[in-house]
Design a protein around this motif. Structure first.
Motif, PDB file in Angstrom:
ATOM      1  N   ILE A   1      59.153  56.073   7.760  1.00  0.00           N
ATOM      2  CA  ILE A   1      58.622  57.235   7.048  1.00  0.00           C
ATOM      3  C   ILE A   1      58.942  57.114   5.562  1.00  0.00           C
ATOM      4  N   SER A   2      60.175  56.787   5.243  1.00  0.00           N
ATOM      5  CA  SER A   2      60.628  56.800   3.846  1.00  0.00           C
ATOM      6  C   SER A   2      59.908  55.792   2.960  1.00  0.00           C
ATOM      7  N   MET A   3      59.777  54.585   3.424  1.00  0.00           N
ATOM      8  CA  MET A   3      59.238  53.531   2.560  1.00  0.00           C
ATOM      9  C   MET A   3      57.791  53.786   2.125  1.00  0.00           C
ATOM     10  N   PRO A   4      56.858  54.093   3.031  1.00  0.00           N
ATOM     11  CA  PRO A   4      55.486  54.353   2.565  1.00  0.00           C
ATOM     12  C   PRO A   4      55.410  55.541   1.597  1.00  0.00           C
ATOM     13  N   VAL A   5      56.191  56.581   1.857  1.00  0.00           N
ATOM     14  CA  VAL A   5      56.178  57.743   0.969  1.00  0.00           C
ATOM     15  C   VAL A   5      56.729  57.374  -0.403  1.00  0.00           C
ATOM     16  N   MET A   6      57.835  56.663  -0.419  1.00  0.00           N
ATOM     17  CA  MET A   6      58.414  56.264  -1.701  1.00  0.00           C
ATOM     18  C   MET A   6      57.447  55.365  -2.474  1.00  0.00           C
ATOM     19  N   ILE A   7      56.748  54.489  -1.766  1.00  0.00           N
ATOM     20  CA  ILE A   7      55.784  53.601  -2.433  1.00  0.00           C
ATOM     21  C   ILE A   7      54.657  54.416  -3.064  1.00  0.00           C
ATOM     22  N   PHE A   8      54.084  55.381  -2.328  1.00  0.00           N
ATOM     23  CA  PHE A   8      52.956  56.115  -2.906  1.00  0.00           C
ATOM     24  C   PHE A   8      53.385  56.941  -4.111  1.00  0.00           C
ATOM     25  N   ILE A   9      54.583  57.475  -4.098  1.00  0.00           N
ATOM     26  CA  ILE A   9      55.035  58.275  -5.242  1.00  0.00           C
ATOM     27  C   ILE A   9      55.365  57.379  -6.434  1.00  0.00           C
ATOM     28  N   ILE A  10      56.086  56.316  -6.197  1.00  0.00           N
ATOM     29  CA  ILE A  10      56.450  55.418  -7.291  1.00  0.00           C
ATOM     30  C   ILE A  10      55.195  54.791  -7.917  1.00  0.00           C
ATOM     31  N   CYS A  11      54.192  54.494  -7.102  1.00  0.00           N
ATOM     32  CA  CYS A  11      52.947  53.920  -7.626  1.00  0.00           C
ATOM     33  C   CYS A  11      52.066  54.967  -8.321  1.00  0.00           C
ATOM     34  N   GLY A  12      52.310  56.238  -8.051  1.00  0.00           N
ATOM     35  CA  GLY A  12      51.513  57.286  -8.693  1.00  0.00           C
ATOM     36  C   GLY A  12      50.210  57.601  -7.985  1.00  0.00           C
ATOM     37  N   PHE A  13      50.135  57.341  -6.675  1.00  0.00           N
ATOM     38  CA  PHE A  13      48.932  57.649  -5.920  1.00  0.00           C
ATOM     39  C   PHE A  13      48.790  59.167  -5.762  1.00  0.00           C
ATOM     40  N   ASN A  14      47.584  59.619  -5.441  1.00  0.00           N
ATOM     41  CA  ASN A  14      47.271  61.057  -5.381  1.00  0.00           C
ATOM     42  C   ASN A  14      47.390  61.619  -3.964  1.00  0.00           C
ATOM     43  N   HIS A  15      48.161  62.671  -3.821  1.00  0.00           N
ATOM     44  CA  HIS A  15      48.372  63.364  -2.542  1.00  0.00           C
ATOM     45  C   HIS A  15      47.809  64.772  -2.689  1.00  0.00           C
ATOM     46  N   SER A  16      46.760  65.072  -1.946  1.00  0.00           N
ATOM     47  CA  SER A  16      46.039  66.332  -2.124  1.00  0.00           C
ATOM     48  C   SER A  16      46.917  67.569  -1.960  1.00  0.00           C
ATOM     49  N   ILE A  17      47.847  67.542  -1.050  1.00  0.00           N
ATOM     50  CA  ILE A  17      48.667  68.737  -0.804  1.00  0.00           C
ATOM     51  C   ILE A  17      49.720  68.905  -1.893  1.00  0.00           C
ATOM     52  N   ALA A  18      50.385  67.825  -2.269  1.00  0.00           N
ATOM     53  CA  ALA A  18      51.342  67.912  -3.382  1.00  0.00           C
ATOM     54  C   ALA A  18      50.615  68.345  -4.651  1.00  0.00           C
ATOM     55  N   ASP A  19      49.424  67.769  -4.876  1.00  0.00           N
ATOM     56  CA  ASP A  19      48.660  68.125  -6.068  1.00  0.00           C
ATOM     57  C   ASP A  19      48.166  69.571  -6.018  1.00  0.00           C
ATOM     58  N   ALA A  20      47.906  70.088  -4.823  1.00  0.00           N
ATOM     59  CA  ALA A  20      47.525  71.506  -4.710  1.00  0.00           C
ATOM     60  C   ALA A  20      48.669  72.393  -5.194  1.00  0.00           C
ATOM     61  N   PHE A  21      49.899  72.017  -4.855  1.00  0.00           N
ATOM     62  CA  PHE A  21      51.046  72.773  -5.360  1.00  0.00           C
ATOM     63  C   PHE A  21      51.066  72.749  -6.886  1.00  0.00           C
ATOM     64  N   TYR A  22      50.887  71.551  -7.470  1.00  0.00           N
ATOM     65  CA  TYR A  22      50.878  71.447  -8.938  1.00  0.00           C
ATOM     66  C   TYR A  22      49.756  72.296  -9.536  1.00  0.00           C
ATOM     67  N   MET A  23      48.603  72.292  -8.885  1.00  0.00           N
ATOM     68  CA  MET A  23      47.472  73.082  -9.370  1.00  0.00           C
ATOM     69  C   MET A  23      47.832  74.568  -9.403  1.00  0.00           C
ATOM     70  N   PHE A  24      48.406  75.057  -8.316  1.00  0.00           N
ATOM     71  CA  PHE A  24      48.778  76.481  -8.274  1.00  0.00           C
ATOM     72  C   PHE A  24      49.914  76.781  -9.245  1.00  0.00           C
ATOM     73  N   MET A  25      50.860  75.865  -9.358  1.00  0.00           N
ATOM     74  CA  MET A  25      51.988  76.069 -10.270  1.00  0.00           C
ATOM     75  C   MET A  25      51.518  76.065 -11.721  1.00  0.00           C
ATOM     76  N   ALA A  26      50.507  75.258 -12.029  1.00  0.00           N
ATOM     77  CA  ALA A  26      49.967  75.187 -13.387  1.00  0.00           C
ATOM     78  C   ALA A  26      49.041  76.367 -13.692  1.00  0.00           C
TER      79      ALA A  26
END
Length: 189
Positions: A131-156
């Motif tokens: 679980i940890s490695m794929p998640v860490m890779i997508f975040i470190i690479c800067g890939f887009n996650h719709s749900i995390a980005d939805a939080f940023y959208m609402f927070m912004a």
């Protein structure tokens, strides 16, 4: 002499903490859009409704979290960071948004599928690292996650203006998440 670029510590810590979130979701059997969408090819068409309900529920959950955090002393700092993040992401091309979403979708599928396989084999360390490695890779690479980005959208405070971006990334997450199951299905036939 070329200068080496170091990865900021907050990116590594953030990626690890996000992986703890997915670990908790998988361990408790909660629903996450990016954890479910990859399994559409392996399920009956009615499953698509479950995935869409999950997407809506996840978006509502991120909106609720943003509203709650706006009531705290962290509000201003979170708003500023979320605004910078969404400005960068929404100014990207649609093709780039889709591709970065697809790579995230692939990695999220791998994380959840790794967890499923590790459970079958009673392999606790594989479960955690799977679980940890794929998640860490997508975040470190800067890939887009719709749900995390939805939080940023609402927070912004960028809702509903940034909804087209979220939907584009959700489509990219779906494309990437379904890619491996489709390839498995084709090659096993």
């Amino acid at each position: 002499m070329a200068q080496s670029r170091q990865l900021p510590a907050h990116k590594i810590i953030g990626s690890f903490l996000f992986s703890f979130g997915l670990f908790t979701i998988v361990q408790r059997g909660f629903a996450l859009y990016t954890g479910k969408v990859g399994y559409i090819p392996e399920n009956a068409p009615i499953y698509i409704i479950e995935v869409l309900v999950t997407l809506i529920g996840n978006a509502a959950g991120t909106a609720f979290a943003a509203v709650m955090l706006r009531q705290t002393r962290f509000s201003q700092a979170l708003h500023e960071k979320a605004d910078l993040c969404m400005t960068a992401k929404t100014s990207d091309t649609i093709i780039s948004q889709l591709i970065l979403g697809a790579f995230c979708g692939m990695l999220m599928y791998l994380a959840v599928d790794n967890a499923k396989e590790s459970r079958k084999k009673n392999a606790d360390m594989s479960f955690v690292f799977g679980i940890s490695m794929p998640v860490m890779i997508f975040i470190i690479c800067g890939f887009n996650h719709s749900i995390a980005d939805a939080f940023y959208m609402f927070m912004a405070g960028a809702f509903p203006n940034d909804m087209p971006y979220i939907l584009t990334v959700a489509a990219g997450n779906a494309i990437g998440g379904m890619l491996m199951p489709i390839v498995k299905k084709i090659t096993s036939s």
